[in-house]
Design an enzyme around this catalytic site. Sequence first.
Site, PDB file in Angstrom:
ATOM      1  N   SER A  61       3.657   1.891   4.448  1.00  0.00           N
ATOM      2  CA  SER A  61       3.382   0.559   3.525  1.00  0.00           C
ATOM      3  C   SER A  61       4.307   0.880   2.379  1.00  0.00           C
ATOM      4  CB  SER A  61       1.876   0.679   3.176  1.00  0.00           C
ATOM      5  OG  SER A  61       1.645  -0.611   2.799  1.00  0.00           O
ATOM      6  N   ASP A 175       0.256  -2.690   9.197  1.00  0.00           N
ATOM      7  CA  ASP A 175       0.455  -1.487   8.139  1.00  0.00           C
ATOM      8  C   ASP A 175       0.041  -0.019   8.891  1.00  0.00           C
ATOM      9  OD1 ASP A 175       0.057   0.193   5.982  1.00  0.00           O
ATOM     10  OD2 ASP A 175      -0.450  -1.416   4.533  1.00  0.00           O
TER      11      ASP A 175
END
Length: 334
Positions: A61, A175
């Site tokens: 991320s 993610d």
Amino acid sequence: MAAERRLGRKASPDRPIPKAPRKPRIGLALGSGAARGWAHIGVVEALNAAGVELDVVTGCSIGAFVGAALVTGHIGDLGPWARQLEWREILGHLDLRFTGGGLIEGDRLMRFMSERQDDVGIQDLPIAFGAVATDLATGREVWLREGSLFKAVRASVALPGLVSPAAGDGRWLVDGALVNPVPVSLCRALGADQVIAVNLNSDLAGKRAARRRGRAAGKARRGVDTSGSNFLARLTKEIPSGIRGGAERLFVQLLDGERQRPSYFDVVADSISIMQDQITRSRMAGDPPEVLLQPRLGYIRLMDFNRAEDAIAEGRDSVERILPQLKETLQLSA
């Protein structure tokens, strides 16, 4: 003959000359945490000051975003830019939409990266790099170790519900924090012998009260309100005027919590942080890093990207707090 052997004039065929020990490869695993991820910049600054030379960098991320800047040599530009970041510029990088699986499309983020550096193949980078994403259909962890650096970062930052999924190799990627928030395992797979890991989500106790204090301090210093309602009011300026009023009322209900009751947005964001921290603890129990950094960032909210100065300083402090242990573990000179 014995004298010749003692003087080393004649090597014994069954006694090869010993090789010098190989220098351990050091890896840095940068974890997820949205706006808290600016702390990674401070971590890198402090590690550089301590003389740590990195051979492997992995990220999840926001960790993938900062890690990409590090391995391409742009981390020095990212810090000053993040420190002066204000809400107007933050909103300029958010392409708001209500379809496509997320509030933010993510194209402007990629354009931001392309304006500052050229896209490169991950396999061609001078430092081994990898990013983590999650296959939305199967829930499997995906290691992005080759191909476009930009596309790898785009997939890794696709926070569910906020940033739209990224298409890649016939699948939708989101993610990597859903499966591996601090990618120690990927660091080792890329050849790291010693891993420094950065967990941004460990400081959860008393977080809500700390955030209120942090927001008040931030307002006093900079005149900036980072509350959910202020964020959404600015964000909805991009919505067509005909539906803006209704959207603002809806967002206020969703994002602006009461004094004793968290908002919808707080519940979702805090739940994701707790999930990431629990997954991280579970995975590290089986594969612990040699050095674990845990910046104290509980007062920084998911979208507080304008609080880079605070986050960067805490990232640097997290290294300073364990510097003797770090130097001993990595066998660095004092």
